[in-house]
Design a protein around this motif. Structure first.
Motif, mmCIF file in Angstrom:
data_model
loop_
_atom_site.group_PDB
_atom_site.id
_atom_site.type_symbol
_atom_site.label_atom_id
_atom_site.label_comp_id
_atom_site.label_asym_id
_atom_site.label_seq_id
_atom_site.Cartn_x
_atom_site.Cartn_y
_atom_site.Cartn_z
ATOM 1 N N GLU A 320 10.183 12.048 -4.005
ATOM 2 C CA GLU A 320 11.521 11.140 -4.729
ATOM 3 C C GLU A 320 11.924 10.032 -3.735
ATOM 4 O O GLU A 320 11.937 8.878 -4.304
ATOM 5 N N ILE A 321 12.075 10.228 -2.726
ATOM 6 C CA ILE A 321 12.403 9.034 -1.784
ATOM 7 C C ILE A 321 11.351 8.196 -1.434
ATOM 8 O O ILE A 321 11.627 6.833 -1.574
ATOM 9 N N GLY A 322 10.110 8.352 -1.373
ATOM 10 C CA GLY A 322 9.199 7.598 -1.343
ATOM 11 C C GLY A 322 8.739 6.591 -2.239
ATOM 12 O O GLY A 322 8.629 5.538 -2.204
ATOM 13 N N GLU A 323 9.010 7.400 -3.343
ATOM 14 C CA GLU A 323 8.623 6.535 -4.811
ATOM 15 C C GLU A 323 9.874 5.363 -4.877
ATOM 16 O O GLU A 323 9.648 4.339 -5.188
ATOM 17 N N ALA A 324 11.110 5.796 -4.524
ATOM 18 C CA ALA A 324 12.321 5.271 -4.436
ATOM 19 C C ALA A 324 12.349 3.809 -3.688
ATOM 20 O O ALA A 324 12.444 2.748 -4.004
ATOM 21 N N MET A 326 9.258 2.538 -2.573
ATOM 22 C CA MET A 326 8.493 1.408 -3.169
ATOM 23 C C MET A 326 8.782 0.657 -4.193
ATOM 24 O O MET A 326 8.728 -0.437 -4.342
ATOM 25 N N LYS A 327 9.462 1.589 -4.939
ATOM 26 C CA LYS A 327 10.063 0.614 -6.331
ATOM 27 C C LYS A 327 11.267 -0.300 -5.967
ATOM 28 O O LYS A 327 11.240 -1.292 -6.208
ATOM 29 N N ALA A 372 4.809 4.764 -7.617
ATOM 30 C CA ALA A 372 5.389 3.562 -7.809
ATOM 31 C C ALA A 372 4.349 2.268 -8.173
ATOM 32 O O ALA A 372 4.628 1.565 -8.879
ATOM 33 N N ASP A 373 3.198 2.539 -7.702
ATOM 34 C CA ASP A 373 1.873 1.425 -7.939
ATOM 35 C C ASP A 373 0.974 2.315 -8.064
ATOM 36 O O ASP A 373 0.137 2.859 -7.377
ATOM 37 N N ASN A 374 0.422 2.268 -9.421
ATOM 38 C CA ASN A 374 -0.895 2.976 -9.783
ATOM 39 C C ASN A 374 -1.892 2.461 -8.886
ATOM 40 O O ASN A 374 -3.039 3.306 -8.778
ATOM 41 N N ASP A 375 -1.988 1.326 -8.482
ATOM 42 C CA ASP A 375 -3.200 0.900 -7.637
ATOM 43 C C ASP A 375 -2.983 0.911 -6.280
ATOM 44 O O ASP A 375 -3.815 -0.017 -5.529
#
Length: 828
Positions: A320-324, A326-327, A372-375
């Protein structure tokens, strides 16, 4: 390359190596690489925007030559050739036409032309700057042969930076200095740089979503000069807190940096989440699985600075934190890259040896990125040795390995890398291949530690390693442990530089940058001759002869010992000389004088309770002094050139500092021999050497303490910030980390610098205190009072770090005259 006198125009094309021509790649691997390249191409600006950015580099470098060159961005062809009949290549307006697949390729083509057709040289300002006096006037630029020149990258990527370069070199930079650095990158062909500036502002916004306040973050972020190690989870709070002014300015600066990198067709590498979290998160989420890492280099495990908090990868908060994060980066910067850096346990050890934990960490780090970034692509700096173990690697394409980046076991590292399907990681080049323990691969040019400015290098390895790695089945990349067995066939992917600090040893970086465009072996000694002519703008036989000596001595460090300056002036020994440890002293003095023969092992004293550390010496100083004499003899022709003056001061400083090592050892020998007269003479000579070197360094703008301190203060908005920034700047280059009243920092002098002002006001008083007590101890026939000496100089160091004395920012004195005077004084 020699110009064809019958040619009437320039046609240089810089393009990527065609991966399909590399038989060592599997179809799956080729597809992964091509897919990534194609995706990254979609993020690049239009050809016209990139051409404009390339013209901007030319305008800042040679503003009166804008009408002399035409830049054109071209499409990559499957067979790596540019089609069209030769008539279409001739520009009727007389432009020199340079084509490339990106603006970076175009600017590196411009640089190649300026180097090999105009005899020009581009260096960092602090290493002498650009020598452009040999470039003919705009209407008289030399031609290239009629059919033009095709220059290929030997591999798609040219990587640049280390995770700590941001603190050792970039910390106080403003946009003006960053713009120069990005221009330098573009001219050198760098297309994959780290971009770590301003990430604390992103973290502030992300953690606010988890109810972590600015006050909470004051205990999490390090100070400006120590951000790299706070980011790695080595320390917290040290040198802080960060003001909102700092956070805002750095975020704004990062946006400028990224904008320019993208305009030039570079692929910036952004940070991602490794699990390092503020202590406050544990209080806010009491059920969260958060552990505390071990001590990292504090004197006594002081929890104010050490033992950072790590969120367990099994906890849902991790992703959750890592994705936040990146976004939030994508929101602030836009969709500028798919490549992200994350170094888990960089100089730390994992909280457990359980392979399940290591595996889950790898998976969680990558899942947070990819959500956050599919690639998303993970770029990681790790190290492995030949004791790796029997592990198989099947789920990733290639890897960048930086030596000494992590301290955790190689077996665990293997499990970590094996644990998830990575799209791509980068592998860089060999620097050194032998150590006392047998073969060890240094996967990239990790040339510098601590931002030291000692002259050092292994030019032969730099010139041959990348080529050997690509063309030789029996190259030093073919080492026994499985990760290298798997990745050796992927050696074409990239080259790069991972130094801790820049702006030193320009010859090493010029050569390494050029290796991105060389595929065939070449004569290094010939290259050094042309390097000398470019760097000084003309052929001067004395300096050309001097460079041949430097090649065989200073730039031929084959003893397997890394470049971390341990000369006694800047890393004064903290040891008790009263211990009768003279067994071996005559040998070390002799070896220091005669160093130069290849040694498989450094010499050490017999073990005692307090042994004397030895300075690193890998060549005969008398040979370097011969090179210095040749430099001095060329002074009448070259004295006005900043590039010559830098090299002259650098080499004179180097020769004198090695002499000082011998004098210190002689002083200790005299102490043990109870020869007070000899001891006094050696001590005085050592102290006088510090004064004389300081005077020499003061005669060149690039060896001054003042600019480092003033650039720090310039970023402040008020008195409090100014004092904090200056303390950070002073502390990093001296004590570095925490100390007690009687015990100095474990990292003292790690980032030592031969800078005028620092020698006179810091290193000289420290040595003087020591020698005063040493003489008193001998004359009164008593043991050296080690604890009292430490108390005295640590108190002095603390006071100096908190000082506000002003230091010059402009050179004073005639560098050539001073160098000649010191040569006569010490070497005749």
């Amino acid at each position: 390359m020699k110009p064809n006198k019958n040619s009437k125009f320039l046609f240089i094309t810089i393009s990527l190596l065609v991966l399909s021509e590399c038989s060592s790649f599997s179809i799956k691997e080729l597809e992964a690489v091509e897919s990534l390249l194609n995706r990254l191409d979609t993020k690049k600006p239009s050809p016209s925007e990139q051409e404009s950015a390339a013209r901007g580099v030319l305008q800042r470098l040679l503003p009166t030559y804008l009408s002399s060159f035409e830049f054109k961005i071209i499409t990559k062809f499957s067979d790596n050739r540019v089609y069209g009949n030769s008539d279409n290549m001739i520009d009727k307006k007389g432009y020199r036409l340079i084509k490339g697949t990106t603006a970076v390729d175009v600017t590196s083509g411009l640089h190649w032309y300026l180097k090999y057709w105009c005899g020009a040289h581009v260096s960092w300002d602090k290493t002498g700057g650009a020598q452009l006096g040999s470039v003919p006037k705009p209407g008289s630029l030399p031609p290239v042969r009629y059919e033009g020149v095709m220059i290929q990258r030997s591999a798609p990527w040219n990587y640049y930076q280390n995770v700590v370069t941001s603190s050792y070199s970039y910390v106080w930079w403003d946009w003006e200095r960053w713009e120069k650095e990005i221009d330098w990158m573009a001219l050198q062909g760098v297309n994959l740089p780290l971009a770590f500036t301003g990430q604390e502002a992103i973290w502030q916004k992300v953690f606010a979503e988890f109810n972590i306040t600015k006050q909470d973050l004051n205990d999490f972020f390090g100070g400006p000069a120590f951000l790299a190690w706070a980011r790695m989870g080595n320390l917290h709070r040290w040198g802080g807190p960060l003001t909102q002014n700092w956070l805002n300015k750095q975020l704004m600066l990062q946006k400028q940096i990224l904008s320019r990198m993208v305009q030039l067709g570079m692929t910036p590498v952004l940070p991602s989440f490794s699990g390092n979290v503020p202590a406050a998160l544990k209080a806010i989420f009491p059920t969260a699985n958060i552990s505390r890492l071990g001590d990292w280099n504090t004197v006594d495990g002081d929890p104010r600075w050490c033992c950072t908090y790590l969120l367990d990868p099994s906890d849902s908060l991790f992703i959750e934190i890592g994705e936040a994060f990146m976004k939030q980066q994508i929101k602030e910067y836009g969709d500028v890259t798919d490549i992200y850096s994350c170094d888990t346990f960089n100089e730390n050890s994992p909280p457990t040896n359980d392979p399940t934990y290591i595996s889950s960490l790898g998976s969680a780090v990558y899942e947070a990125m990819s959500k956050a970034d599919n690639d998303a692509v993970w770029l990681m700096q790790v190290s492995y040795s030949s004791t790796f173990g029997s592990l198989k690697f099947e789920n990733f394409s290639f890897i960048l390995e930086e030596c000494f980046a992590g301290q955790w076991s190689h077996k665990l590292g293997g499990i970590f890398v094996q644990s998830y399907g990575l799209a791509i990681l980068f592998r860089l080049v060999i620097l050194e291949t032998t150590t006392d323990e047998g073969e060890m691969l240094l996967e990239c040019m990790l040339h510098n530690f601590g931002g030291n400015i000692e002259m050092y290098g292994i030019l032969d390895a730099v010139a041959s390693g990348p080529i050997d790695a690509r063309v030789s089945e029996n190259s030093t990349m073919s080492l026994p442990h499985p990760i290298l067995q798997f990745t050796k066939t992927l050696r074409q992917i990239g080259v790069g530089m991972c130094m801790e600090g820049i702006e030193q040893n320009p010859v090493v970086y010029e050569l390494m940058s050029e290796m991105a465009f060389r595929s065939d072996p070449f004569q290094l000694e010939e290259w050094l001759t042309t390097y000398s002519r470019r760097r000084y703008g003309k052929s001067v036989y004395q300096v050309e002869a001097a460079w041949k000596i430097l090649h065989r001595t200073i730039y031929n460090c084959t003893d397997g010992i890394a470049d971390h300056n341990t000369d006694y002036i800047v890393k004064f020994p903290d040891w008790d000389p009263s211990v009768n440890n003279q067994l071996g002293i005559p040998e070390i003095i002799q070896r220091h004088k005669l160093a130069g023969v290849q040694q498989k092992r450094r010499f050490f004293f017999h073990e005692t309770s307090s042994s004397l550390p030895q300075p690193h010496m890998w060549y005969k100083n008398k040979d370097a002094v011969r090179a210095l004499k040749l430099f001095l003899d060329a002074g009448n022709e070259l004295a006005e050139l900043p590039t010559y003056r830098y090299d002259l001061v650098d080499l004179t400083k180097q020769s004198l500092s090695k002499l000082a090592n011998e004098i210190y050892l002689s002083a200790i020998h005299a102490f043990w021999d109870k020869d007070a007269k000899a001891l006094s003479l050696h001590c005085l000579k050592f102290l006088q050497l510090i004064k004389d070197i300081d005077k020499l360094l003061a005669a060149d703008d690039n060896f001054l303490l003042g600019p480092w301190l003033e650039s720090a203060k310039k970023l402040s908005l008020n008195v409090d910030e100014m004092q904090q920034y200056e303390w950070n700047a002073r502390t990093q280059v001296t004590m570095w980390y925490d100390n007690t009243k009687y015990v100095q920092s474990k990292l003292h002098d790690y980032a030592n610098k031969f800078w005028s002002g620092l020698l006179e006001d810091y290193y000289l008083p420290r040595a003087s205190m020591y020698f005063t007590r040493l003489l008193k101890s001998l004359k009164e026939n008593e043991d050296f009072k080690m604890e009292e000496w430490r108390k005295e100089w640590i108190a002095f160091s603390n006071k100096w770090q908190a000082g506000v004395e002003l230091y010059p920012v402009k050179a004073q004195g005639d560098a050539l005259a001073i160098a000649k005077e010191l040569y006569q004084k010490y070497f005749t």
